[in-house]
Design a protein around this motif. Structure first.
Motif, PDB file in Angstrom:
ATOM      1  N   SER A 181       0.817  -1.218   0.000  1.00 45.64           N
ATOM      2  CA  SER A 181       0.000   0.000   0.000  1.00 45.64           C
ATOM      3  C   SER A 181       0.850   1.267   0.000  1.00 45.64           C
ATOM      4  CB  SER A 181      -0.939   0.008   1.205  1.00 45.64           C
ATOM      5  OG  SER A 181      -0.210   0.101   2.414  1.00 45.64           O
ATOM      6  N   LEU A 182       2.164   1.102   0.083  1.00 42.56           N
ATOM      7  CA  LEU A 182       3.067   2.240   0.105  1.00 42.56           C
ATOM      8  C   LEU A 182       3.946   2.235  -1.148  1.00 42.56           C
ATOM      9  CD1 LEU A 182       4.076   2.066   3.881  1.00 42.56           C
ATOM     10  CD2 LEU A 182       2.467   3.656   2.806  1.00 42.56           C
ATOM     11  N   LEU A 183       4.790   3.244  -1.290  1.00 44.77           N
ATOM     12  CA  LEU A 183       5.593   3.384  -2.500  1.00 44.77           C
ATOM     13  C   LEU A 183       6.900   2.606  -2.421  1.00 44.77           C
ATOM     14  CD1 LEU A 183       5.270   7.179  -3.360  1.00 44.77           C
ATOM     15  CD2 LEU A 183       4.235   5.251  -4.585  1.00 44.77           C
ATOM     16  N   PRO A 184       7.258   1.915  -3.493  1.00 40.13           N
ATOM     17  CA  PRO A 184       8.574   1.275  -3.572  1.00 40.13           C
ATOM     18  C   PRO A 184       9.686   2.320  -3.450  1.00 40.13           C
ATOM     19  CG  PRO A 184       7.135   0.440  -5.287  1.00 40.13           C
ATOM     20  CD  PRO A 184       6.432   1.619  -4.678  1.00 40.13           C
ATOM     21  N   ILE A 185      10.839   1.867  -2.983  1.00 37.03           N
ATOM     22  CA  ILE A 185      11.929   2.791  -2.665  1.00 37.03           C
ATOM     23  C   ILE A 185      12.423   3.545  -3.895  1.00 37.03           C
ATOM     24  CG2 ILE A 185      13.774   1.088  -2.924  1.00 37.03           C
ATOM     25  CD1 ILE A 185      13.489   3.915  -0.277  1.00 37.03           C
ATOM     26  N   HIS A 186      12.426   2.903  -5.071  1.00 37.19           N
ATOM     27  CA  HIS A 186      12.936   3.612  -6.249  1.00 37.19           C
ATOM     28  C   HIS A 186      12.029   4.781  -6.639  1.00 37.19           C
ATOM     29  CE1 HIS A 186      15.449  -0.034  -6.596  1.00 37.19           C
ATOM     30  NE2 HIS A 186      16.305   0.816  -7.136  1.00 37.19           N
TER      31      HIS A 186
END
Length: 374
Positions: A192-197
């Motif tokens: 539900s959150l953004l990938p690090i890249h």
């Protein structure tokens, strides 16, 4: 041995998100296809995931990316279409999302290293912020790396070293904000959150460290445990991010902040010991910086630059193969080594700049320096 001639593409991407993606996909289509092949094999090898499974998790991330950063999802759609137009009709947006969420989909099962350094230098006649790292990863990825600039109306211009197909990576922007990355192996992961890249890219769309931190927080943080070393002209912060929250490190009294592949202050996640060389590299990095301060003295700290750091810090082979300058471990199947070094410099009154060398610094088989901006 002499320097090796590396053929590294330089791509200049301009326009709205979809246009940027189209250019990216068209210009780097063969590299993107090879990256998908490499990661297809890595997922199977390390995680026992076939590509259909990977795409299934990517679909969950696609929904979150569309909600939190719709412009970056539109850019990924453009990348897929650009690859299609270059003669590869079987690629779609889920393949591109999978590349961008590769660290999260792997559930912390990959074993990449990296050593990053930020150094705020305040010396007679010299005021500058250095941000640098060695990026260590699978040998096969090295041949696909590219240099990219991104120009979007209303945002700082960005320069990065990229893995083709991925929208964010290590680099800096015209506002003198730069980012480096250290992988952390810890759980949980949140789709539900953004990938690090993507968070790296989001940070590079900001005009200060404080603005980047505020933006990352407003988006809910990171989908996986990772460390972003971020700096601007005023100093650096070490962002130890996780789905359960973050901890933000500050440089020491000497202006130095070194980070490797384990959390120093973030105790919010389950992080078993996994890379024995990480604490060793951390202490060795601090030791080298201390030796430089002792040797140069305060008055000569302004002499610290990219060439000196490549020679004395980033080429260090203590504790090899898990050294600051990483070499493949003959006892392991995964062939991981330093693939590039970047040293960024931010100075008041001057535009930001960086030197990049591909290959292992000091090995005699590395490239000559590439310069950003070019």
């Amino acid at each position: 041995m002499g320097k090796v001639a590396y053929q590294v593409p330089k791509v200049e991407l301009t326009g709205a998100p979809h246009e940027i993606g189209l250019q990216h996909g068209r210009l780097l289509a063969p590299q993107i296809i090879d990256q998908i092949s490499i990661y297809r094999e890595l997922f199977q090898e390390a995680c026992k995931f076939n590509w259909d499974t990977v795409r299934g998790v990517a679909a969950e991330f696609q929904d979150s990316i569309g909600t939190l950063t719709p412009h970056l999802l539109e850019e990924m759609r453009g990348i897929a279409q650009g690859v299609n137009s270059a003669g590869y009709p079987d690629i779609d947006v889920l393949d591109i999302v999978a590349l961008n969420a590769r660290s999260e989909i792997a559930l912390g099962q990959w074993d990449d290293g990296c050593t990053s350094l930020a150094w705020k230098i305040r010396a007679p006649g010299a005021t500058k912020q250095i941000l640098a790292q060695n990026w260590d990863w699978r040998e096969g990825v090295g041949k696909n790396l590219a240099l990219a600039s991104i120009t979007t109306p209303g945002k700082p211009q960005i320069w990065m070293v990229i893995e083709p197909g991925i929208v964010g990576k290590i680099g800096f922007n015209s506002a003198s904000v730069g980012v480096c990355l250290n992988a952390i192996r810890a759980r949980p992961i949140s789709t539900s959150l953004l990938p690090i890249h993507l968070l790296l890219r989001v940070a590079l769309e900001c005009d200060s460290v404080d603005a980047a931190i505020a933006t990352i927080e407003s988006l809910g943080g990171a989908a996986s445990s990772q460390h972003i070393l971020i700096a601007d002209q005023n100093g650096s912060r070490g962002l130890e991010l996780s789905p359960r929250g973050g901890r933000y490190l500050r440089e020491g009294p000497d202006g130095v902040l070194v980070h490797t592949n384990h959390f120093l202050e973030n105790k919010l996640v389950d992080e078993p010991p996994w890379l024995s060389g990480s604490p060793v590299r951390l202490e060795r990095g601090k030791e080298i910086c201390g030796e430089l301060v002792a040797e140069l003295g305060h008055a000569r700290l302004g002499e610290i630059d990219a060439k000196l750091l490549r020679t004395l810090f980033f080429s260090d082979t203590a504790n090899t193969p898990q050294a600051i300058c990483c070499s493949p471990d003959p006892s392991r199947a995964a062939k991981i080594q330093t693939l590039f070094n970047i040293v960024m410099v931010f100075e008041p009154g001057r535009g930001p700049s960086a030197e990049v060398i591909f290959g292992k610094p000091g090995s005699g088989e590395e490239s000559d320096a590439f310069y950003m901006p070019w």
